[in-house]
Design an enzyme around this catalytic site. Sequence first.
Site, PDB file in Angstrom:
ATOM      1  CE  LYS A   1      -2.400   0.466   3.813  1.00  0.00           C
ATOM      2  NZ  LYS A   1      -3.305   0.226   4.957  1.00  0.00           N
TER       3      LYS A   1
ATOM      4  CG  ASP B   1      21.714  15.847 -19.976  1.00  0.00           C
ATOM      5  OD1 ASP B   1      21.629  16.568 -18.957  1.00  0.00           O
ATOM      6  OD2 ASP B   1      22.050  14.642 -19.947  1.00  0.00           O
TER       7      ASP B   1
END
Length: 671
Positions: free
Chosen positions: A284, A444
């Site tokens: 979860k 980049d």
Amino acid sequence: MKALILNSGLGHRMGVLTSEHPKCMTEISAHETILSRQLKLLSDAGISEVVITTGYFDDVLVNYCKSLNLSIHYTFINNPIYDKTNYIYSIYCARGALDDDILLMHGDLVFEASVLEDIIACPESCMKVSSTIPLPEKDFKAVVHNGAVEAVGIEFFNDAIEAQALYKLNKYDWRVWLDRIIKFCESDDEKQRKCYAEVALNQVTAECHIKAFDVKDRLCTEIDTPEDLAVVKAKLAEVENRTVYMCFSTDIIHSGHIAIIKKAARLGKLIVGVLSDEAVISYKRFPLVPCAERINLFSNISSVYKVVEQKSLSYKENLEEFHPTYVVHGDDWVTGFQKPIRDEVVSVLATYGGRLVEFPYSSDVKYDEMEGRARLELSLPDVRRGRLKKALAMKGLVTAIEAHSGITGLIAEKAVVHQDGKSYQFDAMWISSLCDSTAKGKPDIELVDMTSRFRTIDDIMEVTTKPIIFDGDTGGMTEHFVYTVKSLERMGVSMVIIEDKCGLKKNSLFGNDVVQTQDTIENFSAKIAAGKKAQKSRDFMICARVESLILEQGMDDALTRASAFVKAGADAIMIHSRKKDPSEIFEFVEKFRADDSATPIVVVPTSFNSVTEDEFKKRGVNVVIYANQLTRSGFPAMQNAAKMILENHRAKECDATLMSIKDIITLIPEE
């Protein structure tokens, strides 16, 4: 609903056992009598109004009930001619107190908690019967057709099954029966005040529908003789030694949990399995409270007999060790991704005769709000920062996927796959320099400054809760890196990864195809040490990215650098390769682990993408980063949509390839 307990009988067949008190006060164990057990179970089931008819030893019975100190309001009705009548007349005497749904039972009846709870929960009027107990010669039997009781008495044998005087009667059905009881008791025929109340019932079963509620082998029987008492004591001892198993993943115990724990504990000694941190984080969300503390929480609940760790979502290991009589769970796993786990539980229980008990699952808004507050706490910088290090300790291997905006952060946060009853999701997010630059349409080469990149972090942190690993490129000048560390730590970032290169940054996947300069071990070690000195908490991690394999400097150089960087204070080592064959990565991991078993190893399997996470974990890798897949998947889809609109001069043709705006909006939290 009121309970009516009939205690006016003489109990002659019990002999000396009833010489000083009514039969209902007969001891059935070292700590309870027939009546005290009945009343406690009624109180536990939420019945607070109890009408008790009395006869001989009236005062003894009244004082005994009051001494039990239960949360019950009693109405005692004395039958003044108890020695000349049957319990039909006792009901008649109590008629003025019985204008409600009624739970009717004889005072010599012993039953287990689950029988009472199921009878109460039945929406229809019902009577306890058992299809597995042989027909008694002299005791009650019920004639049943199409699931309904048509007659009750000791004289019936055809189409009959064993029955006991434990009824749940809705107000209308009870009124029909009670009116006939009144008619019997007010008649001139004295015999009608000495018969069973069921004789009156048999005249009106066509008007009131009473379901035959089959409890099968569960305990629900009367005690008429000392021999009956011995049998019941033995059966009750077996009932009280039953064990019940439940598993919890929660770190917030609320009233709903307490209610189901109490309900389960009424079936037997309750063993609570607490899911391990690793199981919870995969199932979860990251647990706010670690497993050891959650075990202590459940250990301090009075209804819990024992608390154990459940290491995985599978119950099998614990069921085979403890062999519980019952496993209790909500009915929400009958379908859905947990069904394989349920099927496994049923299979294991079948090997030794255990039973699965499923209670209706109910959702409550206030519990959802509590979960929302828990997720909010997980998003706070001080909490989020430390979660990566804790996840590594819990799981051994964590996964991260690239995110470069708020919406991609939400995709990374909410992506989940259910397989074989388990949930799989990413543990963290990777804020890539390449993807951040690409999203802004820039090369980049560290062109996007840190201020702009920090805004990307803010955008993602504002809508997510998972830990963040930041691509720090080379880290820049040491003096600048110190401030970067302070800023990232303050924001709640968990880890920064810097590569041991210097000069104008070029993407590593180009390797030696472009000019790239590797920093000296001494300079890069000094940068790491300065960064570690600047940080304020123990949670923040600096990872040294070794570029030796990318730049074809050899395995020895990579290992030498990694060892030096760890000595300089690096919390983790990232080893990179642009080869599709993972053999050099595996070789590095094996040789590094020979000297260092503790420092986490990070890999980015962009090129060597055939290796599974399980294999990485077995070889000693701790962090797997999927560094650019979301960015790379988005561009082809966007290019295709643009071309389809240009080709067709409308948007209809590309709609089938698009996610609906409604579905996109559901990803975005309202608060």
